[in-house]
Design a protein around this motif. Structure first.
Motif, PDB file in Angstrom:
ATOM      1  N   SER A 118      43.745  40.790  15.786  1.00  0.00           N
ATOM      2  CA  SER A 118      42.967  40.384  16.953  1.00  0.00           C
ATOM      3  C   SER A 118      41.669  39.649  16.603  1.00  0.00           C
ATOM      4  CB  SER A 118      42.673  41.600  17.834  1.00  0.00           C
ATOM      5  OG  SER A 118      41.737  41.291  18.839  1.00  0.00           O
ATOM      6  N   PRO A 119      40.755  40.232  15.805  1.00  0.00           N
ATOM      7  CA  PRO A 119      39.499  39.543  15.534  1.00  0.00           C
ATOM      8  C   PRO A 119      39.641  38.259  14.732  1.00  0.00           C
ATOM      9  CG  PRO A 119      39.665  41.535  14.219  1.00  0.00           C
ATOM     10  CD  PRO A 119      40.780  41.582  15.214  1.00  0.00           C
ATOM     11  N   CYS A 120      40.768  38.088  14.041  1.00  0.00           N
ATOM     12  CA  CYS A 120      40.976  36.877  13.232  1.00  0.00           C
ATOM     13  C   CYS A 120      41.486  35.704  14.053  1.00  0.00           C
ATOM     14  CB  CYS A 120      41.949  37.169  12.095  1.00  0.00           C
ATOM     15  SG  CYS A 120      41.304  38.301  10.844  1.00  0.00           S
ATOM     16  N   PHE A 121      41.931  35.950  15.279  1.00  0.00           N
ATOM     17  CA  PHE A 121      42.572  34.890  16.046  1.00  0.00           C
ATOM     18  C   PHE A 121      41.618  33.732  16.347  1.00  0.00           C
ATOM     19  CE2 PHE A 121      44.181  32.871  19.919  1.00  0.00           C
ATOM     20  CZ  PHE A 121      45.468  32.556  19.518  1.00  0.00           C
ATOM     21  N   SER A 122      40.441  34.040  16.858  1.00  0.00           N
ATOM     22  CA  SER A 122      39.482  32.968  17.167  1.00  0.00           C
ATOM     23  C   SER A 122      38.986  32.287  15.901  1.00  0.00           C
ATOM     24  CB  SER A 122      38.301  33.528  17.961  1.00  0.00           C
ATOM     25  OG  SER A 122      38.714  33.894  19.260  1.00  0.00           O
ATOM     26  N   LEU A 123      38.899  33.040  14.800  1.00  0.00           N
ATOM     27  CA  LEU A 123      38.544  32.444  13.516  1.00  0.00           C
ATOM     28  C   LEU A 123      39.543  31.369  13.126  1.00  0.00           C
ATOM     29  CD1 LEU A 123      37.195  32.347  10.658  1.00  0.00           C
ATOM     30  CD2 LEU A 123      38.803  34.178  10.028  1.00  0.00           C
ATOM     31  N   VAL A 124      40.823  31.693  13.205  1.00  0.00           N
ATOM     32  CA  VAL A 124      41.865  30.732  12.833  1.00  0.00           C
ATOM     33  C   VAL A 124      41.820  29.509  13.738  1.00  0.00           C
ATOM     34  CG1 VAL A 124      44.366  30.368  12.731  1.00  0.00           C
ATOM     35  CG2 VAL A 124      43.350  32.439  11.756  1.00  0.00           C
ATOM     36  N   LYS A 125      41.596  29.734  15.015  1.00  0.00           N
ATOM     37  CA  LYS A 125      41.475  28.613  15.947  1.00  0.00           C
ATOM     38  C   LYS A 125      40.350  27.672  15.520  1.00  0.00           C
ATOM     39  CE  LYS A 125      41.824  29.517  20.365  1.00  0.00           C
ATOM     40  NZ  LYS A 125      41.523  29.932  21.761  1.00  0.00           N
ATOM     41  N   GLU A 126      39.223  28.248  15.132  1.00  0.00           N
ATOM     42  CA  GLU A 126      38.080  27.434  14.726  1.00  0.00           C
ATOM     43  C   GLU A 126      38.329  26.734  13.397  1.00  0.00           C
ATOM     44  OE1 GLU A 126      33.221  27.756  14.089  1.00  0.00           O
ATOM     45  OE2 GLU A 126      34.364  29.533  14.733  1.00  0.00           O
ATOM     46  N   LEU A 127      38.944  27.431  12.454  1.00  0.00           N
ATOM     47  CA  LEU A 127      39.248  26.813  11.160  1.00  0.00           C
ATOM     48  C   LEU A 127      40.161  25.609  11.336  1.00  0.00           C
ATOM     49  CD1 LEU A 127      39.872  30.014   8.992  1.00  0.00           C
ATOM     50  CD2 LEU A 127      37.945  28.426   8.771  1.00  0.00           C
ATOM     51  N   LEU A 128      41.186  25.750  12.164  1.00  0.00           N
ATOM     52  CA  LEU A 128      42.104  24.638  12.398  1.00  0.00           C
ATOM     53  C   LEU A 128      41.408  23.481  13.094  1.00  0.00           C
ATOM     54  CD1 LEU A 128      45.229  26.712  13.452  1.00  0.00           C
ATOM     55  CD2 LEU A 128      45.010  25.351  11.371  1.00  0.00           C
ATOM     56  N   ALA A 129      40.494  23.807  14.015  1.00  0.00           N
ATOM     57  CA  ALA A 129      39.742  22.753  14.698  1.00  0.00           C
ATOM     58  C   ALA A 129      38.859  21.978  13.728  1.00  0.00           C
ATOM     59  CB  ALA A 129      38.903  23.358  15.816  1.00  0.00           C
ATOM     60  N   LYS A 130      38.463  22.617  12.636  1.00  0.00           N
ATOM     61  CA  LYS A 130      37.639  21.965  11.619  1.00  0.00           C
ATOM     62  C   LYS A 130      38.482  21.186  10.615  1.00  0.00           C
ATOM     63  CE  LYS A 130      33.806  25.318  11.658  1.00  0.00           C
ATOM     64  NZ  LYS A 130      32.709  24.357  11.866  1.00  0.00           N
ATOM     65  N   GLY A 131      39.793  21.195  10.806  1.00  0.00           N
ATOM     66  CA  GLY A 131      40.676  20.454   9.924  1.00  0.00           C
ATOM     67  C   GLY A 131      41.103  21.202   8.672  1.00  0.00           C
ATOM     68  N   ARG A 132      40.879  22.514   8.646  1.00  0.00           N
ATOM     69  CA  ARG A 132      41.268  23.304   7.479  1.00  0.00           C
ATOM     70  C   ARG A 132      42.764  23.624   7.527  1.00  0.00           C
ATOM     71  NH1 ARG A 132      36.257  25.862   6.509  1.00  0.00           N
ATOM     72  NH2 ARG A 132      34.684  24.242   6.901  1.00  0.00           N
ATOM     73  N   GLN A 133      43.358  23.781   6.363  1.00  0.00           N
ATOM     74  CA  GLN A 133      44.708  24.326   6.283  1.00  0.00           C
ATOM     75  C   GLN A 133      44.598  25.845   6.283  1.00  0.00           C
ATOM     76  OE1 GLN A 133      47.266  22.614   3.218  1.00  0.00           O
ATOM     77  NE2 GLN A 133      45.943  20.801   3.116  1.00  0.00           N
ATOM     78  N   VAL A 134      45.428  26.507   7.074  1.00  0.00           N
ATOM     79  CA  VAL A 134      45.312  27.954   7.223  1.00  0.00           C
ATOM     80  C   VAL A 134      46.675  28.628   7.044  1.00  0.00           C
ATOM     81  CG1 VAL A 134      44.539  29.856   8.673  1.00  0.00           C
ATOM     82  CG2 VAL A 134      43.422  27.622   8.868  1.00  0.00           C
ATOM     83  N   LYS A 135      46.716  29.557   6.106  1.00  0.00           N
ATOM     84  CA  LYS A 135      47.895  30.392   5.896  1.00  0.00           C
ATOM     85  C   LYS A 135      47.573  31.794   6.383  1.00  0.00           C
ATOM     86  CE  LYS A 135      51.827  32.003   4.424  1.00  0.00           C
ATOM     87  NZ  LYS A 135      53.094  31.654   5.086  1.00  0.00           N
ATOM     88  N   VAL A 136      48.390  32.318   7.301  1.00  0.00           N
ATOM     89  CA  VAL A 136      48.133  33.622   7.910  1.00  0.00           C
ATOM     90  C   VAL A 136      49.244  34.605   7.540  1.00  0.00           C
ATOM     91  CG1 VAL A 136      47.836  34.890  10.073  1.00  0.00           C
ATOM     92  CG2 VAL A 136      46.925  32.562   9.854  1.00  0.00           C
TER      93      VAL A 136
END
Length: 246
Positions: free
Chosen positions: A112-130
């Motif tokens: 739950s708390p990581c969801f908005s983090l991932v949204k923001e990371l992707l918006a910044k153009g980062r590659q994200v593995k969850v």
């Protein structure tokens, strides 16, 4: 921190014993993924501290598991009812950390708390593995939502009833993803194992402790760090992984 009254828009079961509640009202105090809200429950003196899953200018949502009488009462709350909440609590994740490829490791409700983090990371153009770790398929939450964001998601279950069978650390070792920074939230034993395995990589962890006030007054949720005792509610819940003494 801001105290305000909210209206329940929805309160629905999303997994075995797990509910998602959406509250309409002032969200101006919520600034970062990883912060939490303190929900007043009728008949109980202490509020329930729960991580904010996501928010916009009009409403925010929280995900909680029914584990006691307080959360049982919450699960019975109906849309249209009012609830008093403290928002903007705690220090969240740092999405501006210098990293091009981020690893996000979640266990159970820690998704739950990581969801908005991932949204923001992707918006910044980062590659994200969850990595989303659970005991069984009946416990899986937010998989479709993470995938809809565009994250590369691996579900891990202890019994193999969904996704990779084993621990999240087993899945990371098997898949060997490329990353230069990591974030983690979940059971303490899981986060310690992740930090031990990724000892050479910078990262952040979101801790959970029993809380009294939720805003740093009572010192009831202190944890041990290399710079002394810290309050999880006010100094955390997110800490640099090298700070924490497990």
């Amino acid at each position: 921190m801001k105290k305000a009254d909210y209206i329940i828009e929805s309160n629905r079961r999303i997994a075995d014993g797990v509910y998602r509640m959406t509250l309409v009202g002032d969200t101006s105090a919520i600034l970062r993924g990883g912060q939490f809200a303190d929900v007043a429950v009728n008949g109980f003196y202490l509020r329930r501290p729960l991580a904010v899953t996501e928010w916009d200018s009009e409403k925010f949502s929280i995900i909680y598991k029914v584990i006691g009488r307080g959360t049982e009462v919450m699960a019975a709350m109906q849309p249209g009812a009012g609830v008093n909440v403290l928002t903007g609590l705690g220090n969240g994740f740092d999405a501006s950390a210098p990293a091009s490829k981020a690893l996000v490791v979640c266990g159970g409700i820690g998704a739950s708390p990581c969801f908005s983090l991932v949204k923001e990371l992707l918006a910044k153009g980062r590659q994200v593995k969850v990595y989303l770790g659970f005991n069984t398929a009946a416990d899986v939450i937010l998989q479709a939502e993470y995938e809809a964001l565009g994250a590369d998601v691996t579900v891990v279950t202890m019994d193999g009833s969904a996704g990779f069978k084993g621990l999240v650390t087993d899945a990371i070792k098997a898949q060997n993803p490329q990353f230069d920074y990591f974030y983690s939230c979940g059971p303490k034993v899981m986060m310690k194992a992740v930090c031990d395995m990724l000892a050479d990589c910078p990262g952040e962890v979101s801790l959970e402790e029993r809380m009294g006030c939720g805003c740093g007054i009572c010192y009831g949720c202190t944890c041990h760090t290399k710079s002394g005792a810290k309050r999880v509610c006010a100094d955390g819940p997110v800490f640099k992984k090298e700070e924490v003494i497990w």
